[in-house]
Scaffold this active site. Sequence first.
Site, PDB file in Angstrom:
ATOM      1  N   ARG A   1       4.554   7.890   0.316  1.00 27.99           N
ATOM      2  CA  ARG A   1       3.147   7.825   0.746  1.00 27.99           C
ATOM      3  C   ARG A   1       2.300   8.776  -0.083  1.00 27.99           C
ATOM      4  O   ARG A   1       2.791   9.783  -0.590  1.00 27.99           O
ATOM      5  CB  ARG A   1       3.020   8.264   2.212  1.00 27.99           C
ATOM      6  CG  ARG A   1       3.491   7.290   3.230  1.00 27.99           C
ATOM      7  CD  ARG A   1       3.274   7.838   4.628  1.00 27.99           C
ATOM      8  NE  ARG A   1       1.921   8.329   4.831  1.00 27.99           N
ATOM      9  CZ  ARG A   1       1.068   7.795   5.710  1.00 27.99           C
ATOM     10  NH1 ARG A   1       1.418   6.770   6.434  1.00 27.99           N
ATOM     11  NH2 ARG A   1      -0.143   8.298   5.864  1.00 27.99           N
TER      12      ARG A   1
ATOM     13  N   GLU B   1     -12.431  -1.123   5.623  1.00 29.68           N
ATOM     14  CA  GLU B   1     -11.081  -0.605   5.861  1.00 29.68           C
ATOM     15  C   GLU B   1     -10.619  -0.873   7.295  1.00 29.68           C
ATOM     16  O   GLU B   1      -9.584  -0.370   7.719  1.00 29.68           O
ATOM     17  CB  GLU B   1     -11.024   0.895   5.551  1.00 29.68           C
ATOM     18  CG  GLU B   1     -11.234   1.201   4.068  1.00 29.68           C
ATOM     19  CD  GLU B   1     -11.095   2.678   3.743  1.00 29.68           C
ATOM     20  OE1 GLU B   1     -10.676   3.463   4.630  1.00 29.68           O
ATOM     21  OE2 GLU B   1     -11.384   3.048   2.592  1.00 29.68           O
TER      22      GLU B   1
ATOM     23  N   GLU C   1      16.924   6.130   2.508  1.00 28.74           N
ATOM     24  CA  GLU C   1      15.678   5.424   2.267  1.00 28.74           C
ATOM     25  C   GLU C   1      14.539   6.444   2.312  1.00 28.74           C
ATOM     26  O   GLU C   1      14.553   7.361   3.137  1.00 28.74           O
ATOM     27  CB  GLU C   1      15.427   4.335   3.313  1.00 28.74           C
ATOM     28  CG  GLU C   1      16.248   3.075   3.099  1.00 28.74           C
ATOM     29  CD  GLU C   1      17.685   3.214   3.557  1.00 28.74           C
ATOM     30  OE1 GLU C   1      17.903   3.927   4.567  1.00 28.74           O
ATOM     31  OE2 GLU C   1      18.590   2.661   2.913  1.00 28.74           O
TER      32      GLU C   1
ATOM     33  N   GLU D   1       5.549  12.299   2.355  1.00 31.86           N
ATOM     34  CA  GLU D   1       4.164  12.656   2.621  1.00 31.86           C
ATOM     35  C   GLU D   1       4.026  14.142   2.943  1.00 31.86           C
ATOM     36  O   GLU D   1       4.827  14.707   3.685  1.00 31.86           O
ATOM     37  CB  GLU D   1       3.635  11.851   3.811  1.00 31.86           C
ATOM     38  CG  GLU D   1       2.184  12.196   4.169  1.00 31.86           C
ATOM     39  CD  GLU D   1       1.734  11.554   5.466  1.00 31.86           C
ATOM     40  OE1 GLU D   1       0.513  11.451   5.659  1.00 31.86           O
ATOM     41  OE2 GLU D   1       2.586  11.164   6.282  1.00 31.86           O
TER      42      GLU D   1
ATOM     43  N   PHE E   1       0.842  -1.188   0.000  1.00 31.47           N
ATOM     44  CA  PHE E   1       0.000   0.000   0.000  1.00 31.47           C
ATOM     45  C   PHE E   1       0.882   1.245   0.000  1.00 31.47           C
ATOM     46  O   PHE E   1       0.577   2.252  -0.621  1.00 31.47           O
ATOM     47  CB  PHE E   1      -0.919  -0.008   1.221  1.00 31.47           C
ATOM     48  CG  PHE E   1      -1.892   1.130   1.237  1.00 31.47           C
ATOM     49  CD1 PHE E   1      -2.969   1.150   0.368  1.00 31.47           C
ATOM     50  CD2 PHE E   1      -1.724   2.188   2.112  1.00 31.47           C
ATOM     51  CE1 PHE E   1      -3.863   2.217   0.371  1.00 31.47           C
ATOM     52  CE2 PHE E   1      -2.613   3.253   2.134  1.00 31.47           C
ATOM     53  CZ  PHE E   1      -3.688   3.261   1.261  1.00 31.47           C
TER      54      PHE E   1
ATOM     55  N   SER F   1       7.364  14.359   8.333  1.00 32.29           N
ATOM     56  CA  SER F   1       8.628  13.671   8.619  1.00 32.29           C
ATOM     57  C   SER F   1       9.525  13.677   7.383  1.00 32.29           C
ATOM     58  O   SER F   1       9.815  12.632   6.802  1.00 32.29           O
ATOM     59  CB  SER F   1       8.338  12.228   9.066  1.00 32.29           C
ATOM     60  OG  SER F   1       9.507  11.625   9.541  1.00 32.29           O
ATOM     61  N   PRO F   2       9.992  14.860   6.946  1.00 37.05           N
ATOM     62  CA  PRO F   2      10.700  14.968   5.679  1.00 37.05           C
ATOM     63  C   PRO F   2      12.082  14.342   5.660  1.00 37.05           C
ATOM     64  O   PRO F   2      12.685  14.214   4.588  1.00 37.05           O
ATOM     65  CB  PRO F   2      10.785  16.483   5.447  1.00 37.05           C
ATOM     66  CG  PRO F   2      10.737  17.069   6.824  1.00 37.05           C
ATOM     67  CD  PRO F   2       9.831  16.171   7.609  1.00 37.05           C
ATOM     68  N   GLY F   3      12.593  13.918   6.818  1.00 36.94           N
ATOM     69  CA  GLY F   3      13.878  13.225   6.827  1.00 36.94           C
ATOM     70  C   GLY F   3      13.805  11.837   6.221  1.00 36.94           C
ATOM     71  O   GLY F   3      14.839  11.258   5.874  1.00 36.94           O
TER      72      GLY F   3
END
Length: 200
Positions: free
Chosen positions: A47, A153, A43, A130, A19, A124-126
Site C-alpha cells: 500500500r 472518489e 503474502e 503500509e 489500486f 499491520s506489519p504482519g
Amino acid sequence: MNRDEDVKILERETCFQGFYRLDRLQLSHRLFAGGMGRPISRELFVRHDAVCVLPYDPQRDRVVLIEQFRVGAMDKSPSPWLIEVVAGLIDKDEQPDEVARREAVEEAGLTLGELWPITQYYPSPGGSDERVHLYVGRCDSLGAGGIHGLEEEGEDIRVLVWSLEEALAAVRDGRINNAASIIALQWLALNRDEVRRRWS
C-alpha cells in the site's frame, strides 16, 4: 539486525495488481539463536503510506473528527460508518505534511495551521507494508461541520466537532475504534497542556 544482511528474498511474485498490490514472497531471515531460518512464504499487501491528522482547536479545546463508510468494518461492526481523524494516502510526489493539509481541506473543509508530528507507525506489519504518518493540526473549529469529500472518489464525509473530553469518552466506550484516531486522541490527552501552551 540489519535488513540487507539478515533477510534474504529468494523469490517475489505479484499475485494481484489494482489500486493496491498483493505480493507473495519466499524468504529466509536470521534467527535470534544464530544462523538463517528455513525459507518461509508470506503474502504482503503493498500500500501507499498514509497520513492521518487530528485537527485540534486549542482555544476551544475541541477536535474535528469525520464520519464515513468503511468497507473493512462492514462484516465485524454493528455499523460500518466509523468516526475517524482526517486521512489520505501519499499517492503523488508529496510530503506527508502536504497530504495532511490537502486532506483537511477535502475531507473537513479546514485550513490547518501548525502541524505537530506525533509518530510514524505500521498498523499491520504482519501482512502489510503500509506506514502511517500521524499529526495533530492546529485549526479554528468555529463554523466547522457539514458534508465533505470528493464526489469522484465516492467520498461522503460528515464532519463532527467535539470537545476533547467527548472524543476521549468515545474512545473509552468503543465508538471510536480505529488505531490512528485512538493513538492521536490519547497522545493529545497526554500532551494537551503543552500543545495549548505552544499554540495559544
